[in-house]
Design a protein around this motif. Structure first.
Motif, short mmCIF file in Angstrom:
data_model
loop_
_atom_site.label_atom_id
_atom_site.label_comp_id
_atom_site.label_asym_id
_atom_site.label_seq_id
_atom_site.Cartn_x
_atom_site.Cartn_y
_atom_site.Cartn_z
N ALA A 169 49.99 9.53 45.30
CA ALA A 169 50.36 9.66 46.71
C ALA A 169 49.39 10.59 47.44
CB ALA A 169 51.79 10.19 46.84
N ASN A 170 48.75 11.45 46.69
CA ASN A 170 47.78 12.37 47.28
C ASN A 170 46.35 11.87 47.13
OD1 ASN A 170 49.79 14.26 47.98
ND2 ASN A 170 49.86 14.99 45.87
N ALA A 171 46.19 10.60 46.80
CA ALA A 171 44.86 10.04 46.57
C ALA A 171 43.99 10.18 47.81
CB ALA A 171 44.98 8.57 46.17
N GLN A 172 42.72 10.47 47.58
CA GLN A 172 41.76 10.58 48.66
C GLN A 172 40.50 9.82 48.30
OE1 GLN A 172 41.97 15.04 48.71
NE2 GLN A 172 42.11 14.75 50.90
N ASP A 173 39.92 9.18 49.29
CA ASP A 173 38.68 8.44 49.08
C ASP A 173 37.55 9.11 49.84
OD1 ASP A 173 40.38 6.66 47.84
OD2 ASP A 173 39.52 4.89 48.79
N PHE A 174 36.39 9.21 49.17
CA PHE A 174 35.21 9.81 49.79
C PHE A 174 34.02 8.89 49.59
CE2 PHE A 174 38.02 13.24 48.33
CZ PHE A 174 38.31 13.84 49.56
N GLU A 175 33.02 9.04 50.41
CA GLU A 175 31.86 8.15 50.40
C GLU A 175 30.58 8.91 50.10
OE1 GLU A 175 31.60 4.73 51.33
OE2 GLU A 175 33.78 4.48 51.46
N LYS A 176 29.64 8.17 49.55
CA LYS A 176 28.22 8.53 49.46
C LYS A 176 27.86 9.57 48.41
CE LYS A 176 27.38 5.78 52.96
NZ LYS A 176 26.79 4.44 52.71
N THR A 177 28.52 10.76 48.43
CA THR A 177 28.07 11.86 47.59
C THR A 177 29.23 12.40 46.74
OG1 THR A 177 26.47 12.51 49.28
CG2 THR A 177 26.93 14.11 47.56
N PRO A 178 29.05 12.54 45.43
CA PRO A 178 30.13 13.05 44.57
C PRO A 178 30.20 14.57 44.57
CG PRO A 178 28.26 12.46 43.21
CD PRO A 178 27.89 12.14 44.63
N VAL A 179 30.93 15.13 45.55
CA VAL A 179 31.17 16.57 45.61
C VAL A 179 32.62 16.78 45.97
CG1 VAL A 179 28.80 17.19 46.23
CG2 VAL A 179 30.46 16.65 48.04
N LEU A 180 33.13 17.99 45.69
CA LEU A 180 34.52 18.30 46.00
C LEU A 180 34.76 18.43 47.50
CD1 LEU A 180 35.51 20.85 43.22
CD2 LEU A 180 36.41 18.55 43.53
N HIS A 181 36.00 18.12 47.90
CA HIS A 181 36.46 18.30 49.27
C HIS A 181 37.84 18.94 49.23
CE1 HIS A 181 33.36 15.53 51.00
NE2 HIS A 181 33.47 14.97 49.80
N GLY A 182 38.21 19.62 50.32
CA GLY A 182 39.54 20.20 50.40
C GLY A 182 39.58 21.65 49.97
N ASP A 183 40.74 22.27 50.19
CA ASP A 183 40.89 23.70 49.91
C ASP A 183 41.07 23.98 48.43
OD1 ASP A 183 41.33 26.50 50.92
OD2 ASP A 183 43.25 26.17 49.91
N SER A 184 41.90 23.18 47.74
CA SER A 184 42.08 23.33 46.31
C SER A 184 42.31 21.95 45.69
CB SER A 184 43.24 24.28 45.98
OG SER A 184 44.46 23.77 46.46
N VAL A 185 41.78 21.77 44.51
CA VAL A 185 41.86 20.47 43.83
C VAL A 185 42.12 20.72 42.35
CG1 VAL A 185 40.73 18.26 43.42
CG2 VAL A 185 40.09 19.61 45.43
N VAL A 186 43.05 19.98 41.76
CA VAL A 186 43.40 20.13 40.36
C VAL A 186 43.04 18.85 39.60
CG1 VAL A 186 45.22 20.65 38.69
CG2 VAL A 186 45.30 21.65 40.99
#
Length: 317
Positions: A22-39
């Motif tokens: 339910a918290n899935a997120q999609d990002f494009e182009k570059t594999p780097v982290l996004h957001g304030d905290s990620v587990v």
């Protein structure tokens, strides 16, 4: 047959959450982290931390390796990448040859916590078949330092997870990553030629040794002859056996890290100056004695790695 030893491999390469969908997120182009905290949940295989996921529908695991500089590098021996362009070749310290390639487009990289990257550009890959042979057959490649650049992370082997926190001025002030934790020590470290290799001064029974933190190995000790004789005579370093690959395994007593934390270690691999010559050159290491602080050390604690402020926090389980 030349046995594979993972230690130092990522540096040679450089030469050439728990979470619901339910918290899935999609990002494009570059594999780097996004957001304030990620587990991310992790899996341990022979002491190496892995993060499960898939590449273009092929399922497997990425090694989470702080000693690897690049954000993401795919195992093109497992994942079919027909458009790859060969970039360079190299050899590991244990004699395993490999090639590196560049891929202009990777359709999808998906992690089990729901985070997905699409249409990735300029992604590196290598024929990491030896990782499949010696560690896990479903190795998808590496996640390295540049994946979490701008973040600090908490590594928890016991509960099998790694939590990334965006490194901000507010976070440095309130240190929310320490809430509910029992702090044992804060280790100050330095970087030399590469930003992803934290190095620290330590002593073994009073003998100076340079320590290097790295999740991509189990731990080793390399001493010059005078130091080895002295520490053996004092009973601070002794042979405790051999591992399944025939390497000599050491028990080490009276380790003091950064003048702050005292520890003993078992199961550390004995290494030689020849084995460490490449990493010494590439990291600017001139000290005669070197110790890798990998799984054998890190598994004793939760650890927080703060690259921006050059600190590693040791937290009690």
């Amino acid at each position: 047959m030349t046995r594979f030893r993972l230690t130092w491999f990522p540096v040679i390469c450089l030469i050439l959450a728990f979470g619901s969908h339910a918290n899935a997120q999609d990002f494009e182009k570059t594999p780097v982290l996004h957001g304030d905290s990620v587990v991310f949940p992790i899996t341990l295989i022979n002491g190496y931390p892995f993060i499960a996921g898939s590449v273009n529908g092929v399922s497997g695991k990425f090694m989470f390796d702080t000693g690897f500089r690049t954000s993401l590098s795919l195992n093109d021996n497992l994942v079919n990448l027909p458009g790859k362009r060969t970039k360079s070749t190299g050899v590991t310290g244990s004699g395993n040859a490999f090639r590196t390639s560049t891929n202009d487009m990777i359709r999808e990289v998906r992690f089990t916590n729901g985070i997905t990257y699409r249409n990735l550009e300029n992604v590196s890959s290598g024929n990491y078949d030896f990782l499949q042979k010696y560690i896990t057959p479903d190795c998808l490649g590496y996640l390295g330092h540049d994946f979490f650049d701008g973040y600090l992370f908490k590594l928890d082997y016991l509960h099998r997870k790694v939590t990334f926190y965006r490194n901000t001025a507010e976070r440095n002030k309130d240190q929310d990553f320490l809430k509910g934790e029992k702090l044992l020590a804060v280790i100050g470290f330095e970087n030399r030629k590469l930003p992803n290799h934290p190095m620290v001064k330590l002593t073994i029974s009073g003998t100076p040794v340079l320590g290097a933190f790295d999740t991509g190995q189990n731990g080793l000790l390399q001493l010059d002859e005078p130091s080895a004789r002295a520490l053996k005579g004092r009973g601070a370093v002794r042979i405790s056996g051999t591992d399944s690959g025939g390497d000599t395994i050491l028990t080490i007593k009276d380790i003091i890290i950064d003048g702050k934390y005292k520890s003993d270690l078992k199961g550390v691999e004995k290494s030689s100056l020849k084995d460490t010559r490449v990493i010494r050159r590439e990291l600017g290491i001139t000290e005669p004695n070197l110790m890798n602080l990998g799984y054998r050390f890190l598994t004793q604690f939760k650890t927080i790695w703060d690259y921006a402020n050059k600190k590693i926090y040791l937290l009690e389980y």
